[in-house]
Design an enzyme around this catalytic site. Structure first.
Site, mmCIF file in Angstrom:
data_model
loop_
_atom_site.group_PDB
_atom_site.id
_atom_site.type_symbol
_atom_site.label_atom_id
_atom_site.label_comp_id
_atom_site.label_asym_id
_atom_site.label_seq_id
_atom_site.Cartn_x
_atom_site.Cartn_y
_atom_site.Cartn_z
ATOM 1 N N HIS A 171 -6.245 2.515 1.058
ATOM 2 C CA HIS A 171 -5.332 3.324 1.917
ATOM 3 C C HIS A 171 -5.754 4.531 3.658
ATOM 4 O O HIS A 171 -5.293 4.529 4.197
ATOM 5 C CB HIS A 171 -5.587 4.562 0.682
ATOM 6 C CG HIS A 171 -4.582 4.668 -0.353
ATOM 7 N ND1 HIS A 171 -3.748 3.336 -0.650
ATOM 8 C CD2 HIS A 171 -5.397 4.039 -2.327
ATOM 9 C CE1 HIS A 171 -3.328 3.282 -1.971
ATOM 10 N NE2 HIS A 171 -4.176 3.675 -2.687
ATOM 11 N N ASP B 107 0.669 -1.340 0.052
ATOM 12 C CA ASP B 107 0.103 -0.413 0.168
ATOM 13 C C ASP B 107 0.367 1.316 0.084
ATOM 14 O O ASP B 107 1.751 1.395 1.250
ATOM 15 C CB ASP B 107 -1.375 -0.011 1.458
ATOM 16 C CG ASP B 107 -1.983 1.179 1.192
ATOM 17 O OD1 ASP B 107 -1.662 2.242 1.111
ATOM 18 O OD2 ASP B 107 -3.397 1.158 1.743
ATOM 19 N N HIS B 108 0.773 2.142 -0.641
ATOM 20 C CA HIS B 108 1.612 2.940 -1.194
ATOM 21 C C HIS B 108 2.093 3.851 -0.577
ATOM 22 O O HIS B 108 2.563 4.688 -0.107
ATOM 23 C CB HIS B 108 1.975 3.434 -2.647
ATOM 24 C CG HIS B 108 0.786 4.282 -3.024
ATOM 25 N ND1 HIS B 108 -0.003 4.167 -3.531
ATOM 26 C CD2 HIS B 108 0.961 6.161 -3.233
ATOM 27 C CE1 HIS B 108 -0.730 4.478 -3.883
ATOM 28 N NE2 HIS B 108 -0.322 6.233 -3.647
#
Length: 505
Positions: A265, A202-203
C-alpha cells in the site's frame, strides 16, 4: 508550461480516453475462490451488487462461488442477500434483487482435490451453455496465500483455464512473504497465465482520491505551478489505524506492518504521488512511470537501516477514552513477540523530479486516529523574518480516507495579535454516491483495464527495496520502539524527521 506543451498533455489524455473506450464489457463467467470468506461478504458481493445497480455488469454473467462449506445454491444466495443488507452502500432494491441473486451458483470445493476442479469445469460449462455466453473466465483468488500457487496450477492442469475465450486472474495480497517467495510465486503463475492476464489487486489503488491523482494537476493548473522541484521541501504519507489486529493474529504476527502495509500500500502511494503530482512528468500509462519511480528508490543497506527505518509495537493505552490492550496481550500473539505494528521510513528518490526531496512514510495500528493522507510541505526561506512572525510552512494535504478532500494551508495575519496564523482551506469531495475501491477495481477487471493494478515489476522492485529491511529485522539490527495505544507512534519516528529539520503533519 507552454501552450504547445499543454496541448500535447491534453492530447495524451485524449489518447488514454480512446484506449479506455476499447475496454469492452463482454459476457463472462466470474469464479470466486473463497466465496464464504470475510472479504467476499464485506466487499466483493456488495461491490458486484452496486455495479449491477449502476448497469456496470456484463449483459449476461455467470458467477460461481467456491467454498468448503456444504451450501446449496439457495443457502448461498441467502448469505449474499444478507451481506448486501449489511454492507452495501446502496439500498437493496427488492424488485430486482432476485434477478441479481439468480446470477450466482455455489460449488463445494476443496482446492487440494483434482476432482473438485473437474466438477468446477463441468458447472462453468453447464452455465455457459445455459446462458449462451462465450468461455470468457475471470478467476478471483480470495484465499490464503499458500493456496494461490496450487490453485493456479490445478486450473491449468485440469483445463479450467484453457477455455476458448480469454482468461484473467485476480490475486489478493500478500504476493509473497519476501523477494524469494514473490519471485517463486510469480514464476509459477507465469506458467499458467500471461502477465497481462494477472491482476494483482491493491485496494489502495482503487480509492477514488488515489485514482484522481492521475489527472489532478491537469485539471487544476494552479497546482501544477506549485508542485515543482524548487517549491517542495518534503512529502509525507501516513496510513494510521485506530484498530488493533482484531482476529488476524495468525497472519499478522508473521507479517507485521512492513509486509501488511509498507511493501504494497505505502510504496504504491509513493509511486502514485511521485508519478502524477509534479508538473514536469509526462502523462503516460501509470505502469511505465510507476516502474521508473520504484526503480529510482535509493536502496537500504541493512547495516544502516536504523538511520532510515523506525519500527514500533503498541503497548496498552487508551483509544477514545476506552482502554486498549497491548499487542503482546492480544489473543494469539506470543508473550515476547518482536513483531512490528508500526513502521516509519525516510525514502530518497533518485529521479530528476524528486532528487533532494525526501519522502517520509508511516503506518501503524492502535494510533490516535484513522487517516490515510498525503502531505506536501513547501519551502519558505523567509520564515525566520520578524515580519512573518507566527507563519508556518504552506501545506497541501490530500486526504484519501476516511474522508476525501484536498486542503491548502496558508498564512493570514491576525489583526488582534498582529501576527500570522496558519489557516486551512478545505475542498471536500465526499459524496454518498461515491463508489468504493472494490467497485472501481472490479469494474476495471471486468473490462480488462489493468491501469490501477500492480504489475510484476513494481511488486518485484518493492520487495527488492524491502528485503534488506526484513533482514535487518531478523538480525536484530533495528531496535523495536514501543508506543502507547492511542498515541501518534514512537518518539523515535519524530526524531527521524527532526534530524532533517521537519516534523510530522
Amino acid at each position: 508550461m507552454s501552450i504547445e506543451s499543454l496541448t500535447e498533455e491534453f492530447n495524451r489524455i485524449d489518447e488514454l480516453d480512446e484506449s479506455q473506450r476499447e475496454w469492452v464489457m463482454q459476457d463472462m463467467t466470474f469464479v470466486l475462490f473463497g466465496a464464504t470468506g470475510d472479504l467476499a461478504q464485506r466487499k466483493l458481493f456488495p461491490a458486484l451488487y452496486n455495479l449491477y445497480l449502476d448497469n456496470k455488469l456484463p449483459d449476461t454473467i455467470s458467477i460461481v462461488g467456491l467454498g468448503r462449506r456444504n451450501y446449496t445454491d439457495g443457502v448461498f444466495q441467502e448469505k449474499i442477500e444478507k451481506s448486501l443488507h449489511t454492507y452495501s452502500r446502496k439500498a437493496v432494491q427488492s424488485a430486482t434483487l432476485q434477478e441479481f441473486l439468480e446470477k450466482f451458483r455455489y460449488c463445494i470445493f476443496d482446492a487440494t482435490e483434482t476432482e473438485a476442479y473437474q466438477q468446477l469445469d463441468e458447472l462453468i460449462e453447464k452455465r455457459e451453455n445455459e446462458l449462451g455466453i462465450p468461455q470468457n473466465r475471470l478467476f478471483y483468488l480470495s484465499v490464503a496465500p499458500g493456496l494461490i500457487d496450487g490453485i493456479a496450477s490445478n486450473l491449468h492442469a485440469t483445463g479450467v483455464s484453457k477455455s476458448s475465450g480469454w482468461n484473467r486472474l485476480i490475486v489478493e495480497k500478500p504476493f509473497g512473504r519476501d523477494l524469494e517467495t514473490a519471485r517463486t510465486l510469480n514464476h509459477n503463475l507465469g506458467k499458467v497465465f500471461k502477465e497481462e492476464e494477472i491482476y494483482r489487486i491493491d485496494h489502495y489503488l482503487g480509492k477514488p482520491m488515489v485514482q484522481n491523482l492521475k489527472t489532478l494537476v491537469m485539471a487544476n493548473p494552479v497546482l501544477g505551478s506549485l508542485l515543482n522541484h524548487h517549491q517542495i521541501s518534503n512529502v509525507q504519507i501516513t496510513a494510521s489505524e485506530t484498530v488493533g489486529i482484531e482476529d488476524r493474529a495468525g497472519y499478522y504476527d508473521k507479517a507485521g506492518a512492513i509486509r501488511d502495509m509498507v511493501q504494497n500500500h505505502l510504496l504504491q502511494l509513493v509511486m502514485m504521488t511521485a508519478v502524477h503530482l509534479p508538473d514536469n512528468l509526462m502523462v503516460n500509462t501509470s505502469r511505465v512511470n510507476k516502474t521508473e519511480i520504484i526503480e529510482s528508490l535509493q536502496p537500504i543497506v541493512k547495516e544502516q537501516a536504523h538511520q532510515n527505518i523506525i519500527r514500533g509495537q503498541y503497548e496498552s493505552g487508551e483509544i477514545q477514552d476506552s482502554p486498549a490492550a497491548g499487542y503482546r496481550e492480544e489473543e494469539g500473539v506470543a508473550d515476547l513477540s518482536k513483531n512490528d505494528t508500526y513502521v516509519a521510513a525516510r525514502i530518497a528518490i533518485d529521479h530528476p523530479s524528486w532528487r533532494g526531496i525526501p519522502f517520509y512514510i508511516r503506518t501503524g495500528k492502535r494510533m490516535n486516529e484513522k487517516s490515510t493522507q498525503i502531505v506536501i510541505e513547501f519551502e519558505n526561506r523567509a520564515m525566520d523574518s520578524e515580519m512573518l512572525k507566527g507563519a508556518a510552512p504552506n501545506l497541501v494535504m490530500v486526504e484519501i480516507s476516511p474522508n476525501e478532500s484536498i486542503s491548502l494551508r496558508v498564512n493570514l495575519k491576525d489583526a488582534a495579535s498582529n501576527q500570522f496564523k496558519p489557516v486551512w482551506t478545505n475542498l471536500s469531495t465526499n459524496s454518498e454516491d461515491q463508489p468504493e475501491a472494490y467497485e472501481l477495481l472490479l469494474y476495471d477487471a471486468l473490462r480488462g483495464n489493468s491501469t490501477f493494478f500492480a504489475n510484476w515489476r513494481e511488486v518485484e522492485l518493492s520487495w527488492e527495496w524491502i528485503q534488506p529491511v526484513l533482514e535487518a529485522f531478523q538480525e536484530d539490527l533495528l531496535p523495536l520502539h514501543f508506543y502507547p495505544a492511542g498515541s501518534k507512534g514512537p518518539r523515535a519516528a519524530n526524531e527521524l524527521l527532526m534530524a532533517d529539520g521537519y516534523k510530522w503533519w
